[in-house]
Design a protein around this motif. Structure first.
Motif, PDB file in Angstrom:
ATOM      1  N   GLN A   1       0.823  -1.208   0.000  1.00 54.96           N
ATOM      2  CA  GLN A   1       0.000   0.000   0.000  1.00 54.96           C
ATOM      3  C   GLN A   1       0.861   1.264   0.000  1.00 54.96           C
ATOM      4  O   GLN A   1       0.487   2.282  -0.581  1.00 54.96           O
ATOM      5  CB  GLN A   1      -0.948   0.004   1.208  1.00 54.96           C
TER       6      GLN A   1
ATOM      7  N   THR B   1       2.420   1.758  -3.632  1.00 53.37           N
ATOM      8  CA  THR B   1       1.446   2.175  -4.645  1.00 53.37           C
ATOM      9  C   THR B   1       0.642   3.400  -4.220  1.00 53.37           C
ATOM     10  O   THR B   1      -0.224   3.853  -4.966  1.00 53.37           O
ATOM     11  CB  THR B   1       0.462   1.034  -4.961  1.00 53.37           C
TER      12      THR B   1
ATOM     13  N   SER C   1      -1.790   3.768  -2.123  1.00 53.37           N
ATOM     14  CA  SER C   1      -3.213   3.426  -2.256  1.00 53.37           C
ATOM     15  C   SER C   1      -3.669   2.646  -1.023  1.00 53.37           C
ATOM     16  O   SER C   1      -2.864   1.988  -0.352  1.00 53.37           O
ATOM     17  CB  SER C   1      -3.455   2.587  -3.519  1.00 53.37           C
ATOM     18  N   ASP C   2      -4.960   2.757  -0.720  1.00 48.59           N
ATOM     19  CA  ASP C   2      -5.596   1.961   0.344  1.00 48.59           C
ATOM     20  C   ASP C   2      -4.918   2.150   1.700  1.00 48.59           C
ATOM     21  O   ASP C   2      -4.742   1.200   2.460  1.00 48.59           O
ATOM     22  CB  ASP C   2      -5.602   0.465  -0.030  1.00 48.59           C
TER      23      ASP C   2
ATOM     24  N   GLY D   1      -1.219   5.579  -6.983  1.00 47.87           N
ATOM     25  CA  GLY D   1      -2.618   5.193  -6.906  1.00 47.87           C
ATOM     26  C   GLY D   1      -2.886   3.790  -7.422  1.00 47.87           C
ATOM     27  O   GLY D   1      -4.026   3.457  -7.768  1.00 47.87           O
ATOM     28  N   ASN D   2      -1.806   2.953  -7.514  1.00 47.60           N
ATOM     29  CA  ASN D   2      -1.916   1.564  -7.961  1.00 47.60           C
ATOM     30  C   ASN D   2      -2.357   1.454  -9.417  1.00 47.60           C
ATOM     31  O   ASN D   2      -3.040   0.500  -9.814  1.00 47.60           O
ATOM     32  CB  ASN D   2      -2.865   0.758  -7.062  1.00 47.60           C
TER      33      ASN D   2
ATOM     34  N   ILE E   1      -4.386  10.779  -6.245  1.00 50.14           N
ATOM     35  CA  ILE E   1      -4.600  10.237  -4.910  1.00 50.14           C
ATOM     36  C   ILE E   1      -5.144  11.358  -4.025  1.00 50.14           C
ATOM     37  O   ILE E   1      -4.902  12.537  -4.287  1.00 50.14           O
ATOM     38  CB  ILE E   1      -3.313   9.625  -4.303  1.00 50.14           C
TER      39      ILE E   1
END
Length: 532
Positions: free
Chosen positions: A106, A109, A111-112, A498-499, A506
């Protein structure tokens, strides 16, 4: 100094295992007019305590690389320096990790992100291990009287301020603990502004108490000034205040009064003997590594071993014995970093800039399986992207035996960064002249045999790119992108932001990390950062 520092760290790791060692220091002031070295002969525990605070930035625990000072945290994954790299470089544009670990994936990337991410928790825990430890040792030091007491306590206050700097930068808030809070219960959180003001006041106060230079690997006046310059350079982000004049002032003081100079060769800064070559004359503050007495999976071992793989490289060329347990095949740079030197592998090879040759591409190898791809089509594929060979476990001068643990010190602060901070703060209206800023930028470029630039080419965006060329993989990049307004949102995209392969937007709340859930559960006074 290096031998004393390493031996002191080793001593501290042993002495802190002795039950009640700090209770023995609860005495009336003694040792008047003695130096710390003289006092240590009578109270050897003092050396161990001071070294323990220094060692908290690179080591994991008291009995070697498999031990931890933060119970419940993985001793290999959780050391402070490893957290700095994870949070500052893998979340940003230039470096990615392929292991796919829950939490690290995470970060790499962007993200999440959530409050259960263990790597964010590791960083938070390390901050709140170092701060109380420094508080405890400061309180114990106050039980003694010796001739350089203000200096020694100043060193400890610097190390505490450094931990708070990362709290300000990464999390934005948290309890403000000093030696006055020892033995008390959970404390209410302080705002980013309150933490900023505390760190600023601490550094301004200890500046006069620290010598310009003490010894390699020790905090000094120049180190305190570097941290002040960094605090001021990012003040608009941290507290909404323009402090570029202060950033310029303290960068210039480091340059003019610190007695440091650029190393003749850029590569020497990241080799195993960087404590004895002229690299030491550029390094203002280093986190010490030693392959025997201060082994850690979280110091430069992480940077070096994580960037090697026997399948496409020869690990022994970089001071590593090789094999799956030593060459970890995790980290690769992206074109957001090496693309600053050229838009193809051939362009990197042909570049006159020494910094363009810090990457392993092997693109001409007869065996296609050993070639690395310029494009990172899949961040989990080892041959997508170029491993960085910036840090190495070999000597710059002379040979050395390969070792699975690094002996290469990490230059947390060095003079080239001060040059670039001065140039940026000057362009942002902090003082000085364009010609002065240009001179410092070109000094860095000339050192690496890059083409000097003209005054018309010296822009803020150029400095951001030059910071990447010079400082990537040294724990600065995320902070730089946030200061430039390019970390969150979608106006600057990089591979796997943001993957998504080519990057995507993001959310703005990613400019801060979430407060770890376990920290909130342990202290009900804490509140979560907005957006999480």
């Amino acid at each position: 100094m290096r031998n004393f520092k390493i031996n002191s760290i080793a001593l501290g790791l042993i002495l802190l295992l002795v039950s009640g060692c700090t209770d023995d220091l609860n005495t009336e002031p003694i040792g008047a007019n003695k130096t710390l070295d003289q006092l240590i002969k009578e109270q050897p525990t003092l050396a161990g305590l001071v070294s323990k605070v220094y060692g908290s930035y690179a080591l994991s625990g008291p009995t070697g690389p498999a031990s931890t000072d933060t119970p419940g945290d993985d001793p290999g994954e959780s050391p402070f320096l490893r957290g700095i790299i994870n949070m500052q470089d893998f979340t940003a544009d230039g470096m990615k990790n392929r292991w796919g670990d829950n939490g690290l994936d995470q970060l790499t990337t962007a993200s999440d992100w959530d409050a259960n991410n263990k790597f964010m928790r590791y960083m938070y825990n390390r901050i709140y291990y170092t701060v109380p430890l420094a508080n405890k040792v400061i309180a114990q030091m106050n039980s003694f009287s010796f001739s350089n007491k203000d200096q020694v306590i100043g060193e400890l206050r610097f190390l505490r301020a450094l931990a708070y700097y990362y709290l300000i930068d990464c999390f934005g808030k948290g309890p403000l603990l000093t030696e006055a809070d020892l033995g008390k219960g959970p404390k209410a959180e302080s705002t980013r502004k309150e933490l900023f003001d505390f760190v600023e006041s601490e550094l301004l106060d200890i500046e006069s108490k620290l010598p310009q230079r003490i010894g390699y690997g020790q905090s000094s006046k120049a180190a305190a000034r570097m941290l002040l310059a960094k605090l001021y350079l990012n003040a608009e982000v941290y507290v909404g205040e323009n402090k570029y004049a202060e950033a310029y002032k303290y960068s210039k003081l480091v340059i003019d009064e610190g007695g440091y100079k650029l190393a003749d060769n850029f590569r020497s800064l990241f080799c195993r003997d960087n404590d004895v070559t002229d690299a030491k004359d550029e390094i203002i503050y280093a986190l010490i590594a030693d392959p025997v007495v201060s082994q850690s999976y979280g110091n430069t071992t992480y940077l070096i071993n994580g960037s090697l793989n026997d399948a496409t490289m020869t690990a022994t060329d970089y001071g590593n014995p090789g094999g799956g347990t030593n060459a970890w095949a995790g980290h690769r740079a992206t074109k957001a970093w090496y693309g600053l030197f050229g838009n193809s592998p051939a362009a990197l090879d042909e570049s006159s800039d020494d910094r363009a040759h810090l990457f392993w591409s092997n693109y001409l190898d007869a065996d296609p399986a050993k070639r690395h791809n310029y494009e990172m089509n899949n961040y989990k594929t080892w041959t997508d992207g170029y491993p960085s060979i910036k840090f190495t476990n070999v000597n710059f001068i002379g040979s050395v035996s390969p070792n699975s643990f690094a002996g290469t010190d990490f230059p947390l602060f060095r003079l080239a960064d001060a040059y670039l901070m001065l140039a940026e703060s000057s362009l942002r209206g902090g003082g000085g002249s364009v010609s002065e800023a240009l001179g410092y930028v070109n000094a860095i470029r000339n050192r690496s045999h890059a083409t000097p630039i003209s005054a018309s080419e010296l822009t803020l965006d150029f400095i951001l790119d030059e910071r990447a060329r010079e400082l990537n993989f040294e724990g600065h990049r995320r902070t730089d992108l946030i200061r430039y307004g390019k970390f969150t949102g979608g106006n600057y995209l990089w591979p796997w932001k943001g993957n998504v392969k080519d990057g995507t937007t993001i959310p703005s709340h990613y400019n801060l990390f979430p407060i770890p859930l376990k920290a909130i559960e342990a202290n009900p006074n804490l509140t979560q950062n907005t957006g999480y």
